[in-house]
Design a protein around this motif. Structure first.
Motif, mmCIF file in Angstrom:
data_model
loop_
_atom_site.group_PDB
_atom_site.id
_atom_site.type_symbol
_atom_site.label_atom_id
_atom_site.label_comp_id
_atom_site.label_asym_id
_atom_site.label_seq_id
_atom_site.Cartn_x
_atom_site.Cartn_y
_atom_site.Cartn_z
ATOM 1 N N VAL A 1 0.840 -1.196 0.000
ATOM 2 C CA VAL A 1 0.000 0.000 0.000
ATOM 3 C C VAL A 1 0.879 1.252 0.000
ATOM 4 N N GLU A 2 1.940 1.233 0.796
ATOM 5 C CA GLU A 2 2.842 2.386 0.861
ATOM 6 C C GLU A 2 3.473 2.677 -0.504
ATOM 7 N N GLN A 3 3.913 1.635 -1.208
ATOM 8 C CA GLN A 3 4.505 1.824 -2.533
ATOM 9 C C GLN A 3 3.464 2.321 -3.530
ATOM 10 N N ALA A 4 2.246 1.826 -3.418
ATOM 11 C CA ALA A 4 1.172 2.263 -4.313
ATOM 12 C C ALA A 4 0.879 3.748 -4.118
ATOM 13 N N ILE A 5 0.868 4.184 -2.865
ATOM 14 C CA ILE A 5 0.633 5.601 -2.582
ATOM 15 C C ILE A 5 1.775 6.442 -3.125
ATOM 16 N N ALA A 6 3.000 5.937 -3.004
ATOM 17 C CA ALA A 6 4.160 6.660 -3.552
ATOM 18 C C ALA A 6 4.027 6.799 -5.066
ATOM 19 N N LEU A 7 3.529 5.749 -5.736
ATOM 20 C CA LEU A 7 3.316 5.831 -7.186
ATOM 21 C C LEU A 7 2.231 6.855 -7.524
ATOM 22 N N GLY A 8 1.339 7.101 -6.582
ATOM 23 C CA GLY A 8 0.304 8.119 -6.756
ATOM 24 C C GLY A 8 0.773 9.497 -6.317
ATOM 25 N N GLY A 9 2.082 9.683 -6.206
ATOM 26 C CA GLY A 9 2.632 10.987 -5.865
ATOM 27 C C GLY A 9 2.815 11.225 -4.380
ATOM 28 N N GLY A 10 2.417 10.268 -3.550
ATOM 29 C CA GLY A 10 2.559 10.414 -2.109
ATOM 30 C C GLY A 10 1.339 11.060 -1.477
ATOM 31 N N PHE A 11 1.368 11.171 -0.161
ATOM 32 C CA PHE A 11 0.270 11.753 0.598
ATOM 33 C C PHE A 11 0.201 13.265 0.373
ATOM 34 N N THR A 12 -1.001 13.813 0.424
ATOM 35 C CA THR A 12 -1.142 15.267 0.489
ATOM 36 C C THR A 12 -0.855 15.675 1.932
ATOM 37 N N GLN A 13 -0.839 16.971 2.207
ATOM 38 C CA GLN A 13 -0.595 17.441 3.575
ATOM 39 C C GLN A 13 -1.672 16.942 4.539
ATOM 40 N N ARG A 14 -2.870 16.750 4.013
ATOM 41 C CA ARG A 14 -3.978 16.301 4.870
ATOM 42 C C ARG A 14 -4.165 14.789 4.865
ATOM 43 N N GLY A 15 -3.343 14.070 4.108
ATOM 44 C CA GLY A 15 -3.498 12.622 4.003
ATOM 45 C C GLY A 15 -3.134 11.887 5.284
ATOM 46 N N SER A 16 -3.996 10.983 5.689
ATOM 47 C CA SER A 16 -3.761 10.192 6.896
ATOM 48 C C SER A 16 -2.917 8.966 6.560
ATOM 49 N N HIS A 17 -1.908 8.700 7.370
ATOM 50 C CA HIS A 17 -1.052 7.533 7.163
ATOM 51 C C HIS A 17 -1.657 6.286 7.803
ATOM 52 N N SER A 18 -2.729 6.466 8.538
ATOM 53 C CA SER A 18 -3.336 5.319 9.220
ATOM 54 C C SER A 18 -4.789 5.057 8.808
ATOM 55 N N ARG A 19 -5.420 6.003 8.177
ATOM 56 C CA ARG A 19 -6.816 5.825 7.742
ATOM 57 C C ARG A 19 -6.840 5.577 6.240
ATOM 58 N N ILE A 20 -6.526 4.340 5.866
ATOM 59 C CA ILE A 20 -6.447 3.948 4.457
ATOM 60 C C ILE A 20 -7.352 2.739 4.266
ATOM 61 N N GLU A 21 -8.156 2.789 3.231
ATOM 62 C CA GLU A 21 -9.073 1.683 2.945
ATOM 63 C C GLU A 21 -8.822 1.161 1.536
ATOM 64 N N THR B 1 -8.132 4.045 -1.064
ATOM 65 C CA THR B 1 -8.578 5.385 -0.711
ATOM 66 C C THR B 1 -7.847 5.846 0.542
ATOM 67 N N VAL B 2 -7.140 6.961 0.424
ATOM 68 C CA VAL B 2 -6.460 7.574 1.560
ATOM 69 C C VAL B 2 -7.410 8.627 2.130
ATOM 70 N N LYS B 3 -7.781 8.424 3.382
ATOM 71 C CA LYS B 3 -8.707 9.353 4.045
ATOM 72 C C LYS B 3 -7.967 10.593 4.541
ATOM 73 N N GLN B 4 -8.755 11.604 4.859
ATOM 74 C CA GLN B 4 -8.197 12.852 5.377
ATOM 75 C C GLN B 4 -7.847 12.664 6.854
ATOM 76 N N SER B 5 -6.704 13.219 7.240
ATOM 77 C CA SER B 5 -6.260 13.157 8.614
ATOM 78 C C SER B 5 -7.192 13.985 9.481
ATOM 79 N N ILE B 6 -7.437 13.524 10.700
ATOM 80 C CA ILE B 6 -8.339 14.231 11.613
ATOM 81 C C ILE B 6 -7.704 15.514 12.114
ATOM 82 N N PHE B 7 -6.390 15.524 12.296
ATOM 83 C CA PHE B 7 -5.713 16.719 12.822
ATOM 84 C C PHE B 7 -5.020 17.467 11.733
#
Length: 190
Positions: free
Chosen positions: A137-157, A184-190
């Protein structure tokens, strides 16, 4: 007494030598690197396969499976390919060609390109990405350009392509990704 390079068998006992130990380590490493899902992988729409029939260029083809998961094959007509493994497709074509057209056909089917998986939500470049074996999953997200600033590293479905219910399940960064999955990378709560 029986001897193999580095392996001596004598009166029911095995004596290991360096060459046989190296061979065992090499076999263990090869088994660890082999992707266990390759033989179980089920073909589906979007996969690009190469079919080769030894000595019969007219029966060899390179084709991307369409949305129906079927392909038109010379002399056999329309074949339902979706859901078959590579070995099952090889057997299907071999049985179809044997007898009426060829005496003993040698058929090989290779996956040239897996169907894409999809990354959406809080990633830099959401969309479809060509699958590569052994992705996490981590490599797949990296292929998608990585997390946005609001992307949660733990709320991924992920919705697995193999799940007929299309139910989203929570995953962690080290979980595997398969062709057709929707991450789907969810938005971070904080």
């Amino acid at each position: 007494m029986f001897w193999l390079p580095g392996l001596l068998l004598k009166q029911g006992r095995t004596i290991w030598g360096w060459p046989s130990l190296a061979l065992l380590l090499w076999l263990a490493a090869a088994a660890a690197l082999a992707q266990p899902t390759d033989s179980d992988y089920r073909l589906g729409p979007g996969d690009r396969i190469i079919i080769k029939v030894f000595g019969e260029e007219d029966l060899s083809m390179d084709v991307r499976l369409n949305d129906t998961g079927r392909l038109n094959y010379p002399f056999l007509g329309e074949l339902v390919v979706q859901g078959l493994t590579v070995a099952e497709l090889e057997q299907l074509i071999t049985r179809g060609l044997r007898g009426s057209y060829l005496r003993d056909p040698t058929v090989t089917v290779l996956i040239a390109e897996y169907r894409p998986f999809f990354v959406n939500g809080e990633v830099q470049k959401p969309g479809g990405i060509p699958y590569q074996p052994k992705l996490t999953v981590e490599q797949a997200i990296a292929l998608g350009g990585g997390f946005t600033q609001r992307g949660s590293h733990s709320r991924i479905e992920v919705i697995r392509a193999s799940d007929p219910q299309h139910k989203a399940v929570r995953v962690i960064l080290t979980d595997p990704v398969f062709p057709g999955d929707i991450i789907t990378v969810k938005q971070s709560i904080f």
